[in-house]
Design an enzyme around this catalytic site. Structure first.
Site, PDB file in Angstrom:
ATOM      1  N   SER A 136       0.752  -1.323   0.012  1.00 35.91           N
ATOM      2  CA  SER A 136       0.108   0.122  -0.002  1.00 35.91           C
ATOM      3  C   SER A 136       0.670   1.153  -0.126  1.00 35.91           C
ATOM      4  CB  SER A 136      -0.951   0.120   1.233  1.00 35.91           C
ATOM      5  OG  SER A 136      -1.768  -1.138   1.329  1.00 35.91           O
ATOM      6  N   THR A 164       2.130 -10.248 -11.209  1.00 36.18           N
ATOM      7  CA  THR A 164       1.264 -11.095 -12.217  1.00 36.18           C
ATOM      8  C   THR A 164       2.031 -11.462 -13.559  1.00 36.18           C
ATOM      9  OG1 THR A 164      -0.973  -9.948 -11.405  1.00 36.18           O
ATOM     10  CG2 THR A 164      -1.022 -11.142 -13.654  1.00 36.18           C
ATOM     11  N   ARG A 294     -34.639 -25.156  -8.128  1.00 35.07           N
ATOM     12  CA  ARG A 294     -34.334 -25.973  -6.987  1.00 35.07           C
ATOM     13  C   ARG A 294     -35.688 -25.884  -6.204  1.00 35.07           C
ATOM     14  NH1 ARG A 294     -32.245 -30.143  -3.966  1.00 35.07           N
ATOM     15  NH2 ARG A 294     -32.336 -29.263  -1.740  1.00 35.07           N
ATOM     16  N   GLY A 366     -26.687 -23.416  -1.334  1.00 33.66           N
ATOM     17  CA  GLY A 366     -26.825 -24.232  -0.073  1.00 33.66           C
ATOM     18  C   GLY A 366     -25.661 -25.194  -0.313  1.00 33.66           C
ATOM     19  N   GLY A 367     -25.838 -26.528   0.159  1.00 32.92           N
ATOM     20  CA  GLY A 367     -24.556 -27.585   0.159  1.00 32.92           C
ATOM     21  C   GLY A 367     -24.031 -27.487  -1.256  1.00 32.92           C
ATOM     22  N   GLU A 390      -4.413  -3.404  -6.781  1.00 28.54           N
ATOM     23  CA  GLU A 390      -4.746  -2.234  -7.173  1.00 28.54           C
ATOM     24  C   GLU A 390      -5.208  -1.132  -6.234  1.00 28.54           C
ATOM     25  OE1 GLU A 390      -3.646  -1.967 -10.397  1.00 28.54           O
ATOM     26  OE2 GLU A 390      -4.520   0.194 -10.708  1.00 28.54           O
ATOM     27  N   THR A 392      -6.169  -1.493  -1.787  1.00 28.91           N
ATOM     28  CA  THR A 392      -6.944  -2.220  -0.977  1.00 28.91           C
ATOM     29  C   THR A 392      -8.120  -1.404  -0.808  1.00 28.91           C
ATOM     30  OG1 THR A 392      -6.124  -1.532   1.212  1.00 28.91           O
ATOM     31  CG2 THR A 392      -5.071  -3.520  -0.009  1.00 28.91           C
TER      32      THR A 392
HETATM   33  C1  LIG Z   1      -2.960 -12.020  -6.964  1.00 29.33           C
HETATM   34  C2  LIG Z   1      -2.232 -10.640  -6.860  1.00 29.33           C
HETATM   35  C3  LIG Z   1      -1.864 -10.109  -7.816  1.00 29.33           C
HETATM   36  C4  LIG Z   1      -1.169  -8.942  -7.884  1.00 29.33           C
HETATM   37  N1  LIG Z   1      -0.356  -8.281  -9.213  1.00 29.33           N
HETATM   38  C5  LIG Z   1       0.252  -7.375  -9.065  1.00 29.33           C
HETATM   39  C6  LIG Z   1       1.223  -6.854  -9.897  1.00 29.33           C
HETATM   40  O1  LIG Z   1       1.203  -7.479 -11.152  1.00 29.33           O
HETATM   41  N2  LIG Z   1       1.971  -5.735  -9.834  1.00 29.33           N
HETATM   42  C7  LIG Z   1       2.209  -5.289  -8.833  1.00 29.33           C
HETATM   43  O2  LIG Z   1       3.155  -4.301  -8.707  1.00 29.33           O
HETATM   44  N3  LIG Z   1       1.515  -5.695  -7.771  1.00 29.33           N
HETATM   45  C8  LIG Z   1       0.766  -6.566  -7.804  1.00 29.33           C
HETATM   46  N4  LIG Z   1      -0.185  -6.955  -6.645  1.00 29.33           N
HETATM   47  C9  LIG Z   1      -0.064  -6.269  -5.195  1.00 29.33           C
HETATM   48  C10 LIG Z   1      -1.128  -5.403  -4.683  1.00 29.33           C
HETATM   49  O3  LIG Z   1      -1.175  -4.481  -5.577  1.00 29.33           O
HETATM   50  C11 LIG Z   1      -0.631  -5.489  -3.234  1.00 29.33           C
HETATM   51  O4  LIG Z   1      -0.712  -6.610  -2.659  1.00 29.33           O
HETATM   52  C12 LIG Z   1      -1.752  -4.238  -2.526  1.00 29.33           C
HETATM   53  O5  LIG Z   1      -1.238  -3.020  -2.972  1.00 29.33           O
HETATM   54  C13 LIG Z   1      -1.547  -4.426  -1.042  1.00 29.33           C
HETATM   55  O6  LIG Z   1      -0.212  -4.406  -0.581  1.00 29.33           O
HETATM   56  P1  LIG Z   1       0.263  -5.478   0.580  1.00 29.33           P
HETATM   57  O7  LIG Z   1       0.001  -6.741   0.096  1.00 29.33           O
HETATM   58  O8  LIG Z   1       1.578  -5.187   0.956  1.00 29.33           O
HETATM   59  O9  LIG Z   1      -0.540  -5.044   1.792  1.00 29.33           O
HETATM   60  P2  LIG Z   1      -0.275  -4.063   2.941  1.00 29.33           P
HETATM   61  O10 LIG Z   1      -0.022  -2.743   2.290  1.00 29.33           O
HETATM   62  O11 LIG Z   1       0.780  -4.827   3.727  1.00 29.33           O
HETATM   63  O12 LIG Z   1      -1.476  -3.904   3.736  1.00 29.33           O
HETATM   64  C14 LIG Z   1      -2.073  -5.032   4.588  1.00 29.33           C
HETATM   65  C15 LIG Z   1      -3.501  -4.335   5.420  1.00 29.33           C
HETATM   66  O13 LIG Z   1      -2.940  -3.098   5.850  1.00 29.33           O
HETATM   67  C16 LIG Z   1      -4.062  -2.240   5.643  1.00 29.33           C
HETATM   68  N5  LIG Z   1      -3.465  -0.912   5.472  1.00 29.33           N
HETATM   69  C17 LIG Z   1      -2.136  -0.728   4.897  1.00 29.33           C
HETATM   70  N6  LIG Z   1      -2.085   0.636   5.131  1.00 29.33           N
HETATM   71  C18 LIG Z   1      -3.021   1.421   5.556  1.00 29.33           C
HETATM   72  C19 LIG Z   1      -3.615   2.585   5.834  1.00 29.33           C
HETATM   73  N7  LIG Z   1      -2.934   3.486   5.743  1.00 29.33           N
HETATM   74  N8  LIG Z   1      -4.880   2.689   6.577  1.00 29.33           N
HETATM   75  C20 LIG Z   1      -5.463   1.587   6.595  1.00 29.33           C
HETATM   76  N9  LIG Z   1      -5.405   0.270   6.343  1.00 29.33           N
HETATM   77  C21 LIG Z   1      -3.988   0.134   5.721  1.00 29.33           C
HETATM   78  C22 LIG Z   1      -4.524  -2.855   4.055  1.00 29.33           C
HETATM   79  O14 LIG Z   1      -5.496  -2.106   3.827  1.00 29.33           O
HETATM   80  C23 LIG Z   1      -4.610  -4.143   4.150  1.00 29.33           C
HETATM   81  O15 LIG Z   1      -5.720  -4.444   4.751  1.00 29.33           O
HETATM   82  C24 LIG Z   1      -0.747  -8.217  -6.929  1.00 29.33           C
HETATM   83  C25 LIG Z   1      -1.473  -8.731  -5.440  1.00 29.33           C
HETATM   84  C26 LIG Z   1      -1.972  -9.700  -5.500  1.00 29.33           C
HETATM   85  C27 LIG Z   1      -2.384 -10.557  -4.195  1.00 29.33           C
END
Ligand SMILES: Cc1cc2nc3c(=O)[nH]c(=O)nc-3n(C[C@H](O)[C@H](O)[C@H](O)COP(=O)(O)OP(=O)(O)OC[C@H]3O[C@@H](n4cnc5c(N)ncnc54)[C@H](O)[C@@H]3O)c2cc1C
Length: 410
Positions: A136, A164, A294, A366-367, A390, A392
């Site tokens: 993030s 990805t 169903r 259901g099941g 993209e 959270t």
């Molecule tokens: C299947 C998949 C495909 C992806 N594809 C790509 C890709 O092609 N290229 C790429 O660059 N990235 C990709 N990503 C990365 C994706 O964009 C990140 O996983 C996402 O931005 C979240 O970062 P993180 O997983 O480090 O979570 P973190 O940032 O560690 O967040 C963990 C939790 O803390 C919360 N949080 C963090 N900061 C705050 C805040 N300030 N206030 C409130 N809540 C907060 C978040 O909302 C989340 O619930 C992919 C991820 C997945 C799972």
């Protein structure tokens, strides 16, 4: 500027029906198999290439549709078919857009065709921004790109995660730090050409959903790329960095980056919202069909208000999500300012809707809904990604709240 409309024109309707046919006839029947195999569905990507869906031409045509509805309509139909396979098909587009948006004409002409390959030898591309300590918090990237002037080469070191198509891509687009003092204004994007020494795939992730889409770490160990691989070129980068330093000096700190970064994300997030609408609609349709056929207590279960009202809520939320997505897509294409973070709104609402609607679909089946004999449990697993990648849901709320209040809400 195109007027905002909810009505697809004749050409768009034709494209939608063609995509729907591909999603129904090719993607949906393959969904369970590739979910179980947890591998990139190369034969399906190849089919998509043969009919012209997996191509820069198709993507660019939708991307530049002046009504803004081309991309959301395409995403909804493909993801209606299956989210994992559809992401394998459109994942390359995410990297291609990075080049289209920031690259020179020469870079666009050289690299984008190599991202797609051709019908007989399809390739994929990866966009690598996220890192283990920078999800993030995109400003805290550590992957470093240093310019070696003597050889006109950039040397890149770092570890990317969650990419990805990472490691299996022909072309990787890598975001790296060129000036650590400037936060995300000190970032730049680089093309890493096919076969470049020092780039390797790290861990491949075993995922909860969208399992047909390959997600992996990408390790960059002294990766050397020619100067021509810096997207936009050195002159433009130097000018941009000089402007950012000037602003940072005037502000007495690293400077605010929120407007430029926000505009980029606002424009791309509705596309993810549209993917979520596709998954939600798919689960809703299965649930509606099931509820009509169903029978329990001698009548179809949809005769119970408890079931029918759930379906009414599901459909209402899906339609509302699509409205938000289409509005934001139209705004993006027509250069409207996202004063209330309407792009983030659309992604937030659509992705939360997909999670809710797919869970309700399981309940209605259901099941059966809980088994892999029916597709809704897969759709529910798939839907969970939309509130994570993209940006959270929490980050979408943060962006919307900041846009509304003008306050640096943390
Ligand atoms: C299947 C998949 C495909 C992806 N594809 C790509 C890709 O092609 N290229 C790429 O660059 N990235 C990709 N990503 C990365 C994706 O964009 C990140 O996983 C996402 O931005 C979240 O970062 P993180 O997983 O480090 O979570 P973190 O940032 O560690 O967040 C963990 C939790 O803390 C919360 N949080 C963090 N900061 C705050 C805040 N300030 N206030 C409130 N809540 C907060 C978040 O909302 C989340 O619930 C992919 C991820 C997945 C799972």
């Amino acid at each position: 500027m195109a007027e905002f409309t909810m009505e697809l024109n004749e050409e768009q309707r034709e494209v939608r029906d063609w995509l729907h046919g591909f999603a129904a006839d090719v993607i949906r029947p393959a969904a369970a198999e590739w979910d179980e195999r947890e591998e990139t569905p190369w034969p399906v990507i190849q089919e998509a290439a043969k009919v012209g869906i997996y191509s820069l031409d198709f993507y660019a045509q939708q991307y530049f549709d002046p009504t803004g509805l081309g991309i959301p309509m395409a995403m909804e139909e493909l993801f209606w078919g299956d989210a994992g396979i559809a992401l394998s098909i459109v994942g390359t587009g995410l990297a291609a857009v990075g080049v289209l948006a920031n690259g020179t004409e020469e870079q666009i002409g050289t690299w984008i065709p190599q991202m797609y390959g051709d019908q007989n030898d399809v390739k994929v591309a990866a966009f690598c921004s996220s890192e283990p300590d920078a999800g993030s918090d995109v400003a805290s990237l550590r992957t470093r790109a240093v310019y070696d002037e003597a050889r006109d080469e950039w040397v890149i070191n770092g570890t990317k995660t969650w990419a990805t198509n990472g490691g299996i891509a022909n072309v990787h687009v890598v975001v790296a730090v060129v000036d650590p003092e400037l936060g995300s204004k000190g970032h730049a994007s680089f093309i890493v050409p096919p076969g470049t020494a020092g780039l390797s795939q790290g861990q491949k992730f075993k995922k909860h959903g969208i399992r047909a889409s390959h997600t992996a770490e990408v390790v960059l160990d002294n990766v050397r790329v020619p100067g021509s691989c810096l997207l936009g070129g050195k002159e433009k980068l130097d000018e941009r960095l000089a402007r950012a330093r000037e602003k940072a000096g005037a502000a007495g700190g690293s400077g605010s980056v929120k407007n430029a970064a926000m505009a980029t994300f606002e424009a791309s997030r509705p596309a993810v919202g549209a993917m979520a609408v596709g998954t939600a609609r798919a689960a809703y349709e299965v649930a509606l069909d099931y509820a009509r056929t169903r029978e329990q207590f001698g009548r179809p279960i949809i005769d119970n208000q408890g079931v029918a009202f759930q379906l009414a809520d599901m459909r209402t939320q899906i339609d509302a999500a699509r409205l938000l997505v289409w509005r934001a897509s139209w705004m993006a294409v027509n250069g409207k300012p996202f004063t209330a973070a309407e792009g983030s709104m659309s992604k937030l609402f659509a992705s939360e809707t997909a999670k809710k609607v797919t869970a309700q679909a399981i309940q209605i089946l259901g099941g059966n809904g809980y088994t892999r004999e029916y597709p809704v449990e897969r759709m529910h697993r798939d839907a969970a990604i939309y509130t994570i990648f993209e940006g959270t849901s929490e980050i979408q709320r943060l962006v919307i709240a900041r846009a509304l209040s003008g306050m640096p809400i943390r």
